[in-house]
Design a protein around this motif. Structure first.
Motif, short mmCIF file in Angstrom:
data_model
loop_
_atom_site.label_atom_id
_atom_site.label_comp_id
_atom_site.label_asym_id
_atom_site.label_seq_id
_atom_site.Cartn_x
_atom_site.Cartn_y
_atom_site.Cartn_z
N UNK A 215 7.34 6.35 5.23
CA UNK A 215 8.36 5.79 6.23
C UNK A 215 7.74 4.51 6.77
N UNK A 216 7.95 3.17 6.60
CA UNK A 216 7.45 2.16 7.37
C UNK A 216 6.58 1.63 6.39
N UNK A 217 6.25 0.56 6.94
CA UNK A 217 5.40 -0.59 6.27
C UNK A 217 3.84 -0.08 6.19
N UNK A 218 3.40 0.32 7.30
CA UNK A 218 2.07 0.81 7.29
C UNK A 218 1.83 2.12 6.45
N UNK A 219 2.77 2.87 6.45
CA UNK A 219 2.43 3.97 5.36
C UNK A 219 2.71 3.66 4.26
N UNK A 220 3.67 2.58 3.78
CA UNK A 220 3.88 2.16 2.27
C UNK A 220 2.22 1.54 2.11
N UNK A 221 1.84 0.85 2.77
CA UNK A 221 0.62 -0.01 2.45
C UNK A 221 -0.70 0.96 2.10
N UNK A 222 -0.63 1.86 3.01
CA UNK A 222 -1.72 2.68 2.91
C UNK A 222 -1.60 3.35 1.61
N UNK A 223 -0.63 3.90 1.38
CA UNK A 223 -0.26 4.67 0.31
C UNK A 223 -0.56 3.81 -1.00
N UNK A 224 0.07 2.54 -1.04
CA UNK A 224 -0.16 1.79 -2.29
C UNK A 224 -1.66 1.29 -2.60
#
Ligand code: ATP
Ligand code: MG
Length: 887
Positions: A215-224
């Motif tokens: 959910x959301x950009x911060x989570x996406x970026x951490x995951x990526x």
């Protein structure tokens, strides 16, 4: 070669490059010096046309323990392997970094403990800093987690719970090692992996629709970022296939235990010098590494969803009722290998034939497990049983393809079973027939030549030969060709032997490489079933934990708790760990139906801390889904457990003992809710009695008025017990000890009301404090206690002054009493006239006016809205006023 080495060291400049040269991983120059020093290896030299280089090497076959040493010393290690066959290569052998070993991305079983988790994590934040993503991957098993929180503080707290051994700090979320409660390696990886678009691409390779998972950009970026880093360290260009599930969780779905609570409740390890065991050691008798890992996960994140808790409890209860089936399942599970890691290796193409056999042996237990589960009735277990795919296809494939006890090396034959592949069988037949022909050759040639001592042999350099001793040379037939001359014999071959030898070698060589090829095909086929294998691993792990919790419940007499009650009510509760270490343990009730706050007093060593922790541990265990050490337990679902225990210094972190204590208190008062449980094991001990008691008092009031959390407050401030008279929701509990002939006996039994004595001196004597000190303390107590003077100093004169004054004993102050030090007003008077002081003490007076004011003011404080600096100023102000009053 050195140019190649330097190129790699430049390319991997944040790692230590281990450069394979035959049987050794070499390091050169400065790196060699470092390595030699760290690992206590001999520093040698390499000389070639380009110069002389210092050199230190690690044996390839035995690299793990050395690599571990380097990781411990804080290095990342880049393994540069020879990626070309040294014999086949013309000129320089090509080398490439095949993987990078870092604390958070280790995959070798030798470097990871059995049944442990090892995460690497990444943190990212959005521009305003009000949305944070924390993602973690266990590269050895493929477990992958992500969550989102709304502040940096919460992100750190989430990280703390995951406790990764390595953290990638994103461009917008630099972490300061000092703010962390454990010591992960902080890695500053390529910031590009944190960019939104790049991260989306990375994540999309794992899940079809990233937005459905994160959910959301911060989570996406951490995951990526964390996935990209995991790929990078594994030397993969693409996604890691076994990271097939990215689990997003909401921290609110779990009982929150921050690092302080985890530590002070001793869930996973004991504190400091404590000789005992952590909670997990009582529960940890899981049958498999899978179970052990899951148990740790459950304990780190107890549930808050009542239905989910009940589902686990139902399953545990079902197992407690069926001891024979339970033990049958546990026996079978003890045969289970660490499938999570095996699957990781299979998928990374690093599994050997033994790993595949281990996988098969694990799958072999599944039918038996399902049978044993047949009669055990609980919904969760029915679901698990359904989830237990027997994977007959995979079992059958491995069973047919791979030898039962294969060698570790997969390129040298002996791996694939007969009957699996016709071509391989033909080659083996050719090879075998050739060898049989050679084996019979000796007899045939002896007969043909009449030389009885003739022998047929084989060596690495010359291959097969026929050996004839010197005295018999005259009888050597014409078709023998000389191969080698020895001192006493000649060795020969014949055209037929040569032909057969070539045939054998050719067949063997082709068989070996065909086997390797077949093995890889099988491994790839198994890898294609990663998802199914992981589901089986999950189901087996859960079954292991549930049966283990049931076995613990039966062995140690635990009961099923009722969850969802309004208040904690425990009958006959025990401390799960202490009861294992003591010959006898005294059970105690804990009933919070009529009061939210319990002030617990009692002598040193009487059991206050044990009692408070046992209440918390019982609640935690229940929310894990386990039975609890008690006769009966009605429990609410807690949202958080807070602890403030003992004095812990954090001088390195820039906090004094007292400052640290107050910081912990701040956190609790800010964040606790009605549904929280708070353990305060002494508050305010790190400062003067007056300040400490005032803070303790005000804290109790605040907890009662503003927080409403269930609170246990252990204290040696007997004065604090007076607060129970004033407040409905506060009650006193106490422990007692009896003293006979100077010996103290602790009853360890909790009772209503306040306690009157501390027996501190007796405990000091027990601990072995020198007799002179103990005796002197006793005298002082009998004749008068030291009193602090106006200037804050306590001198011997004071003692004499006190000693001269009166003879009353101090510790036995009645409940609610306040002594001269804490609330009795003029200390100077007390010094000069001890009897006055002691009388004042006898009046069951609550704290005086100033104290009340101070308390009222403290109560006014909007803690949520107070900066540390304001808090310090306030503290200083309150302190000054108390001092003014005293002078
Ligand atoms: N209910 C009990 N039954 C048997 N032994 C107990 C019980 N409670 C505590 N003990 C034993 O007594 C020891 C001291 O207990 P604990 O640390 O809880 O005392 P305390 O009151 O907190 O002391 P202090 O005031 O010094 O902190 C424990 O280590 C344990 O061995
Ligand atoms: Mg204690």
């Amino acid at each position: 070669m050195m140019a190649q080495y330097f190129e790699l060291t430049e390319q991997y400049d944040d790692a230590l490059v281990l450069f394979q040269n035959g049987d050794f991983y070499q390091t050169y120059c400065e790196a060699a010096e470092e390595v030699a020093r760290r690992l206590e290896l001999t520093l040698t030299k390499r000389e070639d046309s380009t110069g002389t280089y210092r050199m230190a090497g690690i044996p390839v076959d035995n690299a793990a323990s050395y690599v571990e040493g380097l990781l411990d010393a804080g290095y990342r290690v880049a393994i540069a392997e020879q990626v070309e066959d040294a014999e086949a290569a013309s000129g320089l052998v090509d080398r490439a970094v095949t993987r990078i070993v870092t604390p958070g991305t280790v995959v070798d079983d030798e470097l990871l403990g059995a049944g442990t988790t090892n995460y690497v994590a990444a943190v990212a934040a959005d521009e305003d800093g009000d949305s944070w993503g924390v993602a973690a991957v266990d590269v050895s098993t493929g477990e992958s987690l992500v969550t989102g929180v709304d502040s940096r503080e919460r992100a750190v707290e989430e990280l703390e719970r995951v406790a990764p051994s390595e953290v990638l700090t994103g461009p917008d979320a630099a972490l300061d090692p000092d703010e962390l409660d454990w010591e992960p390696m902080l890695t500053d990886h390529d910031p590009a992996v944190f960019a939104s678009e790049r991260a989306r691409e990375t994540v999309a390779a794992y899940v079809p629709n990233p937005d459905a998972v994160v959910a959301g950009d911060a989570e996406l970026r951490a995951t990526g970022a964390v996935l990209a880093y995991a790929e990078y360290t594994q030397g993969d260009d693409g996604p890691l296939a076994y990271v097939s599930r990215i689990t997003r969780y909401d921290p609110r779905e779990y009982l929150r235990l921050d690092a302080t609570a985890v530590r002070s409740l001793e869930l996973f390890e004991t504190r400091g010098h404590s000789a005992g065991e952590p909670l997990v050691s009582v529960l940890e008798d899981t049958a498999s590494a899978l179970g052990r890992r899951l148990l740790h996960r459950w304990l780190r994140r107890p549930l808050v969803d009542e239905a989910a808790i009940e589902a686990r409890l139902d399953a545990v209860e079902a197992w407690t009722r069926r001891g024979v089936d339970r033990e049958a399942v546990r026996d079978l599970l003890s045969e289970v290998y660490d499938v999570e890691r095996l699957v990781g290796r299979v998928s990374r193409g690093r599994a050997n034939a033994r790993d595949l056999r281990s996988l098969k042996e694990t799958l072999d237990v599944v039918p038996g497990v399902k049978t044993a589960m047949g009669e055990v009735d609980a919904e969760r277990l029915r679901n698990l049983r359904d989830a237990l795919d027997e994977l007959e296809d995979v079992r059958d494939l491995i069973g047919r393809a791979i030898q039962p006890d294969p060698p570790v090396e997969v390129t040298e034959g002996g791996v694939v079973r007969a009957g699996f592949d016709d071509e391989l069988d033909d080659l083996r037949t050719t090879e075998r027939e050739g060898r049989e022909w050679v084996a019979d050759l000796e007899a045939r040639e002896r007969e043909r030549t009449g030389i009885d001592s003739l022998s047929v042999g084989h060596n690495q350099v010359h291959g097969y030969y026929i050996e004839v001793t010197k005295p018999n040379l005259d009888r050597v037939p014409d078709d023998y060709t000389r191969r080698q001359t020895l001192k006493n014999a000649e060795r020969y071959y014949t055209p037929e032997l040569k032909r057969r030898e070539d045939e054998i070698l050719g067949a063997a060589e082709r068989a070996d490489s065909l086997e390797y090829e077949l093995f890889r095909e099988v491994r790839d086929d198994v890898a294609a079933e990663t998802d199914r294998l992981q589901s089986v691993a999950d189901a087996l792990a859960e079954l292991d934990v549930l049966t283990t919790l049931a076995a613990v419940a039966v062995d140690h007499d635990y009961v099923r708790p009722t969850v969802g009650a309004a208040d904690i009510s425990i009958r006959g509760g025990r401390h799960p760990v202490v009861e294992q270490t003591r010959e006898s343990f005294v059970p105690n009730d804990a009933d919070f139906t009529d009061a939210d706050v319990a002030v617990v007093t009692g002598p040193n060593m009487s059991g206050k801390s044990t009692y408070m922790r046992q209440v918390a541990l019982i609640c935690v265990l229940a929310q894990v889904g386990g039975f609890v050490p008690a006769d009966a337990a009605d429990l609410p679902v807690l949202d958080r457990v807070f602890t403030r225990v003992g004095a812990s210094d954090d001088i390195a972190g820039g906090q004094s003992t007292f400052m640290r204590e107050m910081a912990e208190l701040t956190d609790i008062l800010h964040n606790a809710t009605e549904d929280s449980l708070i353990l305060l094991d002494e508050v305010g001990r790190g400062t003067s009695t007056t300040d400490g008691l005032a803070i303790a008092w005000a804290t109790t009031e605040f907890v009662d008025d503003e927080v409403g959390a269930t609170t246990l407050f252990a204290t040696h401030y007997h004065e604090l017990t007076a607060i129970a008279d004033e407040r409905e929701a506060v009650r006193n509990l106490h422990f007692t000890a009896s003293r006979e002939d100077g010996d103290v006996t602790f009853l360890h039994r909790v009772a209503e009301g306040a306690s009157s004595s501390s027996y501190g001196v007796e405990v000091a004597a027990l601990a072995g404090v020198p007799e002179a000190v103990v005796e002197r303390s006793r005298t002082l107590i009998e004749e008068g206690v030291p009193v602090q003077r106006e200037d804050g100093r306590t001198t011997l004169d004071d003692f004499r002054g006190v000693a001269g004054g009166g003879g009353a004993t101090v510790p036995d102050s009645p409940p609610g009493a306040t002594n001269g030090r804490a609330g009795g007003g003029d200390d100077e008077t007390a010094v000069n006239d001890a009897s006055d002081r002691l009388t004042a003490r006898g009046d069951a007076d609550p704290p005086d006016e100033t104290l009340r004011e101070v308390a009222a003011e403290l109560r006014e404080v909007d803690v949520a809205d107070t900066t540390p600096l304001e808090a310090l100023n306030l503290l200083n102000d309150l302190r000054t006023r108390l001092d003014d009053r005293d002078s």
